[in-house]
Design an enzyme around this catalytic site. Structure first.
Site, mmCIF file in Angstrom:
data_model
loop_
_atom_site.group_PDB
_atom_site.id
_atom_site.type_symbol
_atom_site.label_atom_id
_atom_site.label_comp_id
_atom_site.label_asym_id
_atom_site.label_seq_id
_atom_site.Cartn_x
_atom_site.Cartn_y
_atom_site.Cartn_z
ATOM 1 N N CYS A 170 -14.295 -1.399 5.637
ATOM 2 C CA CYS A 170 -13.277 -0.732 4.814
ATOM 3 C C CYS A 170 -13.861 0.168 3.721
ATOM 4 O O CYS A 170 -13.207 1.104 3.281
ATOM 5 C CB CYS A 170 -12.340 -1.762 4.205
ATOM 6 S SG CYS A 170 -11.419 -2.674 5.458
ATOM 7 N N ARG B 148 -2.195 6.661 9.756
ATOM 8 C CA ARG B 148 -2.318 6.140 8.392
ATOM 9 C C ARG B 148 -2.337 7.277 7.381
ATOM 10 O O ARG B 148 -2.212 8.442 7.744
ATOM 11 C CB ARG B 148 -3.607 5.320 8.282
ATOM 12 C CG ARG B 148 -3.643 4.096 9.178
ATOM 13 C CD ARG B 148 -2.578 3.098 8.752
ATOM 14 N NE ARG B 148 -2.694 1.844 9.485
ATOM 15 C CZ ARG B 148 -3.475 0.823 9.145
ATOM 16 N NH1 ARG B 148 -4.283 0.922 8.096
ATOM 17 N NH2 ARG B 148 -3.493 -0.277 9.857
ATOM 18 N N ARG C 28 0.842 -1.209 0.000
ATOM 19 C CA ARG C 28 0.000 0.000 0.000
ATOM 20 C C ARG C 28 0.875 1.256 0.000
ATOM 21 O O ARG C 28 1.813 1.354 0.779
ATOM 22 C CB ARG C 28 -0.890 -0.026 1.236
ATOM 23 C CG ARG C 28 -1.961 1.025 1.245
ATOM 24 C CD ARG C 28 -2.779 0.955 2.529
ATOM 25 N NE ARG C 28 -3.696 -0.178 2.590
ATOM 26 C CZ ARG C 28 -4.356 -0.543 3.692
ATOM 27 N NH1 ARG C 28 -4.191 0.126 4.821
ATOM 28 N NH2 ARG C 28 -5.176 -1.574 3.676
ATOM 29 N N CYS D 284 -16.831 -8.177 5.146
ATOM 30 C CA CYS D 284 -16.876 -8.466 6.588
ATOM 31 C C CYS D 284 -17.253 -7.176 7.304
ATOM 32 O O CYS D 284 -17.336 -6.121 6.675
ATOM 33 C CB CYS D 284 -15.530 -9.031 7.071
ATOM 34 S SG CYS D 284 -14.327 -7.780 7.529
ATOM 35 N N CYS E 217 -15.078 -3.054 -0.985
ATOM 36 C CA CYS E 217 -13.719 -3.357 -0.526
ATOM 37 C C CYS E 217 -13.184 -4.543 -1.336
ATOM 38 O O CYS E 217 -13.942 -5.217 -2.022
ATOM 39 C CB CYS E 217 -13.760 -3.702 0.958
ATOM 40 S SG CYS E 217 -14.513 -5.307 1.274
ATOM 41 N N LYS F 168 -6.394 7.185 12.269
ATOM 42 C CA LYS F 168 -6.763 7.714 10.951
ATOM 43 C C LYS F 168 -7.132 9.191 11.021
ATOM 44 O O LYS F 168 -7.963 9.577 11.840
ATOM 45 C CB LYS F 168 -7.902 6.897 10.377
ATOM 46 C CG LYS F 168 -7.474 5.454 10.151
ATOM 47 C CD LYS F 168 -8.510 4.648 9.438
ATOM 48 C CE LYS F 168 -7.933 3.324 8.979
ATOM 49 N NZ LYS F 168 -8.954 2.487 8.340
ATOM 50 N N LYS G 118 -4.184 1.355 14.739
ATOM 51 C CA LYS G 118 -4.170 2.333 13.646
ATOM 52 C C LYS G 118 -4.810 3.650 14.088
ATOM 53 O O LYS G 118 -5.665 3.667 14.988
ATOM 54 C CB LYS G 118 -4.879 1.762 12.430
ATOM 55 C CG LYS G 118 -6.288 1.308 12.719
ATOM 56 C CD LYS G 118 -7.001 0.765 11.484
ATOM 57 C CE LYS G 118 -6.646 -0.647 11.142
ATOM 58 N NZ LYS G 118 -7.516 -1.292 10.159
ATOM 59 N N CYS H 251 -8.141 -10.579 0.725
ATOM 60 C CA CYS H 251 -8.230 -10.148 2.123
ATOM 61 C C CYS H 251 -8.344 -11.349 3.067
ATOM 62 O O CYS H 251 -9.269 -12.158 2.947
ATOM 63 C CB CYS H 251 -9.429 -9.228 2.333
ATOM 64 S SG CYS H 251 -9.553 -8.730 4.065
#
Ligand code: SRM
Ligand code: SF4
Length: 574
Positions: free
Chosen positions: A475, A142, A73, A471, A426, A207, A205, A432
């Site tokens: 995302c 991020r 990424r 899921c 996503c 954001k 994380k 994934c």
């Protein structure tokens, strides 16, 4: 701190010598993949070890090792790169990955299918183009989001500057990245190496987004921290500082929640970067380090309450935190199609379904973009809706873009239905590791069916955000959408309703465990009522809220919601 024992990832970080672990050794060894601790550390370097989920069962039956590969990424503050950088990334995708590039929901790029032997070349190549993968993943700040539209006015320019300043301010300082990927000289890790993040980085994380009171294209309420610029007469007067948003939750776990950020206060423009750094420091010092499911900032906010958080912030701040400015619902722009920049030139927003830049039968988006960027050398901007803007064009350039897209079977924005235009999905299967259902691969067929239904109801242009994830981690930000399908298990989805383009309200669980084939049927009666009874330009989420008599803005949803009871029968009233 909770007083409980550290999670495994915390231990891996503490033992990792500022993100070194044994990554360099494994990289040059014959091993096909990395061990647990290195896998955790690799994320901070911007890469995830994955395996081909489609092949898993057969390989397991044949007692053969999983088919490992890596997702890489790139973190791109406010999604801004040059045409040359775009072409570099495209080449890396062809030479070292599966030939596709994917625009992410946080304005980054992802490569999939990078083999271990290609990992170093891919990451080094990205850096040669003056881009980086460090802190694109991992327990750090991020990619910093910001409106990417190059309108050329003072506020948009400032958003990009603040996003870049924030990215630099909270970028890990360790030399490990240079040592491993860029052949930097090896150094012994010392305590002084990471003055801000120290040895364990953040609990989870973190954001950040810089938004505008004139455009919520970055979905600012779903961020851990948002700097929401108050724009008056084209100038930024300061920021509302928003804290504690986050969308990930776990099915059937009532103690996991999607939560919208709430205003902490007003910050003068010159202190915006410091304000985010302070929030990150509070998170570093007080976030949960024993249970990763509860380690996000939103859980600290829920535990402390906003008043205690504000008190702690004020204790640390060198400036006065004022009361947040009251704002009406934020407008939203997707920036697709042709738009004038303030310097007289143009930019053009191209729709990229699920962010995937690839050539498929009759739809050669990758080739079209290659030709356009090679010929016109525009700037390239990535949007938080997984789309791409081509900037700095003249009027002939706009004509060339439209002609080239058309010749390669790419639908122009003006011809897109609203449901397709605002859709997001996503990656889910097969890359994934957390996916329990399809998303990117399932959404094209679903959109075809929704389009046909909405066309028949005369709703082709009615605003409708349809988002899908494999899921409940969220995302593609499903929980702020008008309508969302969230994977429960293979071929089963929970259906959520009630968000909207403004991103300032969370959804209700409308139906649980709906098979893919029945997703449209489940909402068909509601769509029919929306067509018959909608008030002016009312979006589906707003209509649903009105129908249910719900007035308050919903700011949390838990993993254990009950499906909504139909308060009003969903037949078309005449
Ligand atoms: Fe995400 C984990 C993909 C935006 C919440 N996300 C993952 C991983 C890395 C799976 C994993 O941990 O093994 C996915 C990689 C799949 C693949 O094959 O590529 C993944 N997330 C994505 C992207 C690529 C989706 C997309 O369609 O673009 C987005 C990358 C953004 C970027 O450039 O940085 C992406 N992820 C988001 C967002 C939306 C956002 O940030 O605006 C969210 C919801 C907001 C939030 O963070 O709360 C999100 N991803 C998660 C979570 C849940 C975190 C939580 O605290 O609950 C996970 C799981 C985790 O971290 O354990 C996750
Ligand atoms: Fe994977 Fe779930 Fe994120 Fe989709 S929402 S990419 S399935 S973690």
């Amino acid at each position: 701190m909770t007083g409980k024992s550290e999670s495994k990832v915390e231990v891996a970080k503490r033992h990792g010598r500022h993100l070194r672990g044994t990554i360099a050794e494994t990289l040059t060894s014959e091993a096909t993949h990395f061990g647990h601790d290195d896998t955790a550390l690799l994320k901070f370097h911007g890469t995830y070890q994955q395996d081909d989920r489609d092949a898993r069962r057969a390989l397991e039956a044949a007692r053969v090792e999983k088919a490992y590969s890596f997702m890489v990424r790139v973190a791109i503050p406010a999604g801004a790169i040059t045409g040359e950088q775009y072409l570099d990334l495209e080449r890396i995708a062809d030479e070292h990955a599966n030939g596709t590039l994917r625009v992410t929901t946080r304005q980054g790029f992802q490569f999939h299918g990078v083999l271990k032997g290609d990992l170093k070349a891919a990451i080094a190549g990205i850096n040669r183009g003056l881009l980086t993968t460090i802190s694109a993943c991992g327990d750090v700040q991020r990619n910093v989001m910001g409106c990417s539209a190059p309108l050329g006015d003072a506020d948009h320019a400032a958003v990009r500057q603040v996003a870049e300043a924030l990215a630099l301010e909270l970028r890990p300082a360790t030399r490990a990245y240079h040592e491993i990927w860029l052949d930097g000289e090896k150094q012994v890790s010392t305590d002084a190496e990471e003055p801000f993040y120290q040895d364990r980085y953040l609990p989870r994380k973190f954001k950040t987004a810089v938004g505008l009171s004139t455009d919520n294209c970055v979905d600012i309420w779903s961020q851990d921290v948002g700097l929401l610029a108050i724009v008056r007469d084209g100038r930024i007067e300061g920021f509302n500082l928003l804290v504690g948003g986050g969308l990930g939750m776990t099915h059937n776990k009532a103690d996991t929640t999607a939560r919208l950020a709430e205003p902490l206060g007003f910050v003068p423009t010159e202190h915006g970067v410091e304000a985010v750094r302070l929030v990150a420091a509070i998170f570093r010092d007080h976030g949960n380090r024993s249970d990763r499911r509860h380690a996000r900032l939103k859980y600290l906010l829920a535990e402390w309450g906003i008043a205690r958080f504000r008190e702690e912030f004020r204790r640390r701040a060198s400036f006065a935190l004022g009361p947040a400015v009251e704002l009406p619902p934020l407008p939203f722009h997707d920036h697709l199609g042709p738009h004038r920049q303030s310097d007289g030139r143009w930019f053009y927003g191209v729709f990229v379904q699920s962010g995937r830049i690839v050539d498929t039968d009759g739809h050669a988006l990758k080739t079209a973009l290659h030709q356009i960027v090679t010929r016109l050398r525009p700037g390239v901007r990535l949007t938080a809706q997984q789309n791409l803007l081509l900037t700095g064009l003249d009027a002939d350039g706009i004509a060339t873009v439209e002609r080239t897209l058309g010749a390669h079977g790419v639908t122009l924005p003006a011809q897109l239905s609203a449901v397709r235009r605002f859709s997001m999905a996503c990656p889910a299967l097969p890359t994934c590791g957390l996916a329990v259902a399809e998303s990117e691969r399932a959404i094209p067929a679903l959109l075809d069916r929704f389009e046909a239904e909405l066309d028949a109801l005369g709703l082709r242009d009615a605003p409708l955000t349809l988002r899908m994830t494999g899921c409940p981690n969220g995302c593609a930000r499903p929980y702020t959408a008008d309508l969302a399908f969230v994977g429960r298990s293979l071929d089963l989805y929970n259906v959520y309703l009630g968000g909207g383009l403004a991103g300032d309200r969370l959804v209700d669980l409308y139906r649980a465990d709906v098979p893919t084939e029945e997703l449209l049927d489940t909402v068909r009666p509601l769509l029919a009522r929306w067509a018959a009874e909608r008030d002016g330009g009312e979006g589906l989420g707003d209509f649903y809220q009105r129908l249910m008599g719900i007035r308050a803005r919903r700011t949390t949803v838990t993993g254990r919601e009950l499906p909504t009871v139909d308060l009003i029968p969903l037949e078309v009233s005449r």
